[in-house]
Design a protein around this motif. Structure first.
Motif, PDB file in Angstrom:
ATOM      1  N   GLY A   4      26.137 -15.820  -7.655  1.00  0.00           N
ATOM      2  CA  GLY A   4      27.122 -15.224  -6.745  1.00  0.00           C
ATOM      3  C   GLY A   4      28.245 -14.544  -7.497  1.00  0.00           C
ATOM      4  N   ILE A   5      28.779 -15.239  -8.501  1.00  0.00           N
ATOM      5  CA  ILE A   5      29.846 -14.642  -9.314  1.00  0.00           C
ATOM      6  C   ILE A   5      29.316 -13.402 -10.035  1.00  0.00           C
ATOM      7  CG2 ILE A   5      31.333 -14.964 -11.344  1.00  0.00           C
ATOM      8  CD1 ILE A   5      31.515 -17.948 -10.533  1.00  0.00           C
ATOM      9  N   GLY A   6      28.123 -13.501 -10.588  1.00  0.00           N
ATOM     10  CA  GLY A   6      27.538 -12.356 -11.289  1.00  0.00           C
ATOM     11  C   GLY A   6      27.297 -11.168 -10.381  1.00  0.00           C
ATOM     12  N   THR A   7      26.783 -11.446  -9.179  1.00  0.00           N
ATOM     13  CA  THR A   7      26.497 -10.363  -8.228  1.00  0.00           C
ATOM     14  C   THR A   7      27.774  -9.689  -7.754  1.00  0.00           C
ATOM     15  OG1 THR A   7      24.509 -11.509  -7.485  1.00  0.00           O
ATOM     16  CG2 THR A   7      25.409  -9.817  -6.020  1.00  0.00           C
ATOM     17  N   VAL A   8      28.709 -10.495  -7.275  1.00  0.00           N
ATOM     18  CA  VAL A   8      29.963  -9.933  -6.763  1.00  0.00           C
ATOM     19  C   VAL A   8      30.724  -9.247  -7.897  1.00  0.00           C
ATOM     20  CG1 VAL A   8      32.213 -10.516  -5.776  1.00  0.00           C
ATOM     21  CG2 VAL A   8      30.131 -11.522  -4.820  1.00  0.00           C
ATOM     22  N   GLY A   9      30.793  -9.893  -9.047  1.00  0.00           N
ATOM     23  CA  GLY A   9      31.499  -9.295 -10.183  1.00  0.00           C
ATOM     24  C   GLY A   9      30.891  -7.980 -10.620  1.00  0.00           C
ATOM     25  N   GLY A  10      29.554  -7.926 -10.670  1.00  0.00           N
ATOM     26  CA  GLY A  10      28.875  -6.685 -11.050  1.00  0.00           C
ATOM     27  C   GLY A  10      29.150  -5.551 -10.076  1.00  0.00           C
ATOM     28  N   VAL A  11      29.143  -5.869  -8.792  1.00  0.00           N
ATOM     29  CA  VAL A  11      29.416  -4.840  -7.780  1.00  0.00           C
ATOM     30  C   VAL A  11      30.864  -4.366  -7.879  1.00  0.00           C
ATOM     31  CG1 VAL A  11      29.589  -4.405  -5.298  1.00  0.00           C
ATOM     32  CG2 VAL A  11      27.618  -5.627  -6.200  1.00  0.00           C
ATOM     33  N   VAL A  12      31.790  -5.304  -8.028  1.00  0.00           N
ATOM     34  CA  VAL A  12      33.212  -4.932  -8.112  1.00  0.00           C
ATOM     35  C   VAL A  12      33.475  -4.089  -9.366  1.00  0.00           C
ATOM     36  CG1 VAL A  12      35.555  -5.853  -8.406  1.00  0.00           C
ATOM     37  CG2 VAL A  12      34.025  -6.844  -6.694  1.00  0.00           C
ATOM     38  N   ILE A  13      32.914  -4.487 -10.511  1.00  0.00           N
ATOM     39  CA  ILE A  13      33.071  -3.692 -11.739  1.00  0.00           C
ATOM     40  C   ILE A  13      32.493  -2.287 -11.528  1.00  0.00           C
ATOM     41  CG2 ILE A  13      32.316  -3.457 -14.155  1.00  0.00           C
ATOM     42  CD1 ILE A  13      34.538  -5.528 -13.786  1.00  0.00           C
ATOM     43  N   GLY A  14      31.337  -2.214 -10.889  1.00  0.00           N
ATOM     44  CA  GLY A  14      30.735  -0.911 -10.610  1.00  0.00           C
ATOM     45  C   GLY A  14      31.622  -0.036  -9.736  1.00  0.00           C
ATOM     46  N   MET A  15      32.233  -0.653  -8.732  1.00  0.00           N
ATOM     47  CA  MET A  15      33.106   0.114  -7.836  1.00  0.00           C
ATOM     48  C   MET A  15      34.388   0.545  -8.551  1.00  0.00           C
ATOM     49  SD  MET A  15      32.560  -1.676  -4.056  1.00  0.00           S
ATOM     50  CE  MET A  15      33.817  -2.857  -4.309  1.00  0.00           C
TER      51      MET A  15
END
Length: 104
Positions: free
Chosen positions: A64-75
């Protein structure tokens, strides 16, 4: 302390994924170092957290942290879409992880 390890594991998962994105763009030594160190530290902290926490909970929080973090970094840094639907589904992921924690 297991939760601290798990949060660190998730944060380094984001570093590893960011390194993966950098490797796909630049293929230089710095990008590979970020990729490998991020995942090495991520798996190391995950394994320390799993000494105390149940596997299912630890894995769900870590991903969950990896998924959300990856999306936020991408944005924030890679001009990925900031569409309200993406943000809504990030909220669903966070709610699911929180629900797992509350029911365990």
């Amino acid at each position: 302390m297991a939760w601290v390890y798990l949060i660190l594991a998730g944060a380094f998962e984001v570093v590893g994924v960011t390194g993966m994105n950098k490797v796909s763009r630049h293929k230089d030594m710095q990008s590979y170092i970020i990729l490998f160190l991020g995942f090495l530290l991520s798996f190391g902290f995950l394994s320390m957290g799993m000494e105390t926490l149940p596997m299912g909970m630890a894995y769900a929080v870590w991903t969950g942290i990896g998924t959300v973090g990856g999306v936020v970094i991408g944005m924030l840094f890679y001009e990925e879409s900031k569409d309200w639907k993406r943000i809504l589904f990030i909220g669903f992921i966070l709610t699911a992880v929180l629900g797992l924690k509350l029911t365990s």
